[in-house]
Design a protein around this motif. Structure first.
Motif, PDB file in Angstrom:
ATOM      1  N   ASP A 144       0.771  -1.280   0.239  1.00  0.00           N
ATOM      2  CA  ASP A 144       0.076   0.059  -0.081  1.00  0.00           C
ATOM      3  C   ASP A 144       0.869   1.167   0.070  1.00  0.00           C
ATOM      4  OD1 ASP A 144      -2.637   1.332   0.250  1.00  0.00           O
ATOM      5  OD2 ASP A 144      -1.927   1.846   2.390  1.00  0.00           O
ATOM      6  N   ILE A 171      -4.164  -2.787  -5.396  1.00  0.00           N
ATOM      7  CA  ILE A 171      -4.200  -2.844  -3.983  1.00  0.00           C
ATOM      8  C   ILE A 171      -5.502  -3.654  -3.699  1.00  0.00           C
ATOM      9  CG2 ILE A 171      -4.600  -1.596  -2.112  1.00  0.00           C
ATOM     10  CD1 ILE A 171      -2.001  -0.878  -2.896  1.00  0.00           C
ATOM     11  N   ILE A 230      -7.218  -1.163   4.521  1.00  0.00           N
ATOM     12  CA  ILE A 230      -7.140  -0.463   3.382  1.00  0.00           C
ATOM     13  C   ILE A 230      -8.113  -0.613   2.287  1.00  0.00           C
ATOM     14  CG2 ILE A 230      -5.602  -1.311   1.146  1.00  0.00           C
ATOM     15  CD1 ILE A 230      -3.584  -2.290   2.915  1.00  0.00           C
TER      16      ILE A 230
END
Lengths: 284, 327
Positions: free
Chosen positions: A241, A251, B129
């Motif tokens: 990331d 990602i 994320i």
């Protein structure tokens, strides 16, 4: 008000509750699924389409996944291996050490047993950050920083696991051990041939918890691991990331690959897990 | 000592030795990696120990704790930690609501339960994320949806929150460089983390605990309530809620303990504790002090303050928990 009126009222009330329930469940399911759906769709998009509002990719790009796996900057396959390798060893060792200790607590009588067990219980509430710092300095002293051993060994002795398996073993009838002792079986034989097979549901639950926990473990590998080839998935993801941060499609492909094994594990093991979580909360 | 007593003693002694052998592997690990470190970290919290060895190691007594009490950083991060815990009651109430709905005889209950459990099961770096991307003010789908809604409703002056880069908060807590601007609903990074936390937790372990709790309520209590003409709401108030009190108590205590130690992964992965330190929780602060600045003594002191609070909560749990369990 006549009887039929009330019945009719109840009928409407039941219908109403039925539809409200389903509507709420459906709404909540949508909310739960939305992030996952977006993740999967984004992982198949070209980078240029991430910014656009079209939900589906105009062209599907499965090569995002192979791009991640074959990237030169990161070794995603190695991270996978490390995570599974470490988690598998920790799970094996935890089950072994915990079940031995649980046997001593649940099936044997010895002076001071209850005091030691209370000590175990008491340390279960110690926050991880308290022990993390001394353990780190210990790893420095033992030169285990940046090693598989440093990842595996400290995680392999679980007070919780001992507690959980003890609860399971207490439910096994004591007459089994007595009969075996009469036949001259040693404690090791009783443990290995009788108690362990009967404690299988407990071992399965403990295995799932331990494996999941270590597969996703973040704090400990983060402070312990410096070399690229020892990174586990969460640390690798963080690193990925930080260098590919703008390439959201890649990602997301990496994130999907990260959680797919968990979803598979969950679907396969669901039945055991639900029971385990409920049992784990029962106080001893 | 007669021979018989001698033999019995020897048997007890050998049984103890065997038990010790069974316990030993786990006990050794327990002492080395849990019990020893607890004692060691207490000792460390009274020293100025620094791994960078810039100052000689010294016993400084309560200095670390006194410094912490006067540190504005510590106070702010304490407030941040408490702020993030505001989501807990919402998540718990959500779990209870879902549990009540899911314990009705409806079609698809198992599918829903599995689905709801997914976020908490997969929770971790990958999901953080993911949420970082969801919250992205430029291309994140959350703001895309919000902006579409604003357009559709003709609200041209309203802006969507910038989420993880914003220091705003609905409580208008004073943070440097930050005010409260109603056109973004006053939502900022901490609220983003709270919303994500609720999404993760609602369908998780707490829901399963509530489901188990509800299935353990004796059915005749409901029948008796129906005899008295109770409706759904009053059945919930007079049967379900009081019967679930032990479960709720357990969940609240556990969530509180978890919340005090929470926020580390979110901060490390999503915000690095920013903007302006608003998402730095105590656990992230400990990480920074111990593993980025290597101030082992100071970090241990913070960890021990956390531990003392958690210990106090656990004592309360032991003292009052049994009162709720014996209904």
């Amino acid at each position: 008000m006549s009887i039929t009126d009330t019945r009719k009222g109840q009928w409407w009330f039941r219908r109403g509750r039925f539809y409200t329930s389903h509507a709420l469940l459906f709404l909540f399911a949508l909310t739960t699924l939305f992030p996952f759906t977006w993740m999967v769709l984004a992982s198949f998009k070209p980078l240029s389409e991430i910014r656009q509002t079209n939900p589906l990719p105009s062209e599907w790009h499965p090569e995002n996944y192979t791009d991640v796996l074959n990237s030169k900057d990161i070794s995603f396959k190695k991270y996978y291996f490390n995570s599974v390798f470490v988690a598998a060893w920790v799970t094996l060792l935890t089950c072994f050490t915990s079940s031995l200790a649980a046997y001593a607590f649940a099936r044997m009588c010895w002076p001071g047993r209850d005091a030691v067990f209370k000590l175990y219980l008491a340390t279960m509430m110690v926050p991880g950050v308290v022990t993390m710092i001394p353990n780190y300095t210990l790893m420095v002293q033992l030169h285990l920083l940046d090693s598989y051993l440093g990842l595996i060994v400290p995680a392999s002795f679980s007070a919780f696991g001992t507690f959980l398996l003890r609860q399971f073993m207490l439910t096994i009838s004591p007459s089994l051990d007595e009969a075996a002792t009469m036949d001259g079986a040693s404690h090791w034989r009783i443990y290995w041939d009788i108690i362990l097979p009967l404690a299988r549901p407990g071992l399965i639950v403990l295995s799932i918890f331990t494996f999941m926990g270590n597969y996703g473990s973040f704090f400990w590998p983060l402070v312990l691991i410096k070399s690229e080839h020892l990174r586990t998935l969460p640390i690798g993801m963080l690193y990925f990331d930080s260098i590919y941060g703008r390439q959201t499609n890649l990602i997301m492909a990496a994130s999907v690959m990260n959680i797919v094994p968990l979803i598979v594990l969950f679907v396969v093991m669901q039945r055991h897990l639900v029971r385990g979580i409920q049992l784990g909360a029962v106080k001893g | 000592m007669g021979p018989r007593r001698g033999r019995a003693l020897r048997r007890r002694l050998s049984a103890t030795i065997i038990a010790g052998a069974f316990l030993l592997p786990n006990f050794l690990g327990f002492v080395i990696f849990t019990f020893g470190p607890v004692v060691f970290s207490l000792a460390a919290s009274f020293t100025n120990w620094n791994l960078m060895k810039t100052v000689p190691l010294q016993w400084v007594g309560l200095d670390n704790f006194l410094k912490l009490m006067q540190s504005p950083d510590f106070h702010r991060y304490f407030v941040n930690t408490a702020y993030l815990m505001l989501g807990l009651p919402v998540a718990i109430a959500g779990s209870l609501l879902l549990a009540v709905i899911l314990s009705q005889p409806l079609r698809g209950v198992v599918v829903y339960r599995t689905l709801f459990y997914l976020p908490s099961f997969t929770s971790g770096v990958a999901l953080f994320i993911l949420w970082k991307a969801l919250y992205n003010p430029e291309f994140g789908p959350i703001n895309q949806v919000l902006e579409t809604l604003f357009d559709w409703a003709g609200l041209t002056s309203v802006k969507a929150p910038t989420w993880l880069t914003s220091t705003q908060n609905p409580l208008a807590l004073a943070v440097e460089y930050a005010g409260f601007s109603p056109d973004q609903f006053g939502l900022g990074a901490r609220d983003a983390i709270i919303i994500m936390g609720i999404w993760t937790a609602v369908g998780g372990g707490n829901l399963l605990l509530y489901l188990a709790g509800i299935s353990n309520i004796p059915q005749d209590l409901y029948e008796a309530a129906e005899m008295d003409g109770a409706g759904a709401c009053s059945k919930f108030r007079h049967v379900t809620w009081p019967q679930l009190a032990p479960t709720t108590f357990f969940i609240v205590v556990m969530s509180f303990i978890g919340g005090l130690q929470g926020g580390f992964e979110q901060a490390r992965v999503m915000t690095l504790g920013g903007p302006a330190g608003t998402t730095t929780t105590l656990s992230y602060y400990i990480y920074v002090k111990a593993f980025e600045e290597f101030q082992i003594g100071y970090a241990s002191a913070i960890a021990w303050i956390l531990f003392i609070i958690i210990f106090a909560v656990t004592l309360l749990n032991w003292r009052f928990g049994s009162r709720y369990v014996n209904y």
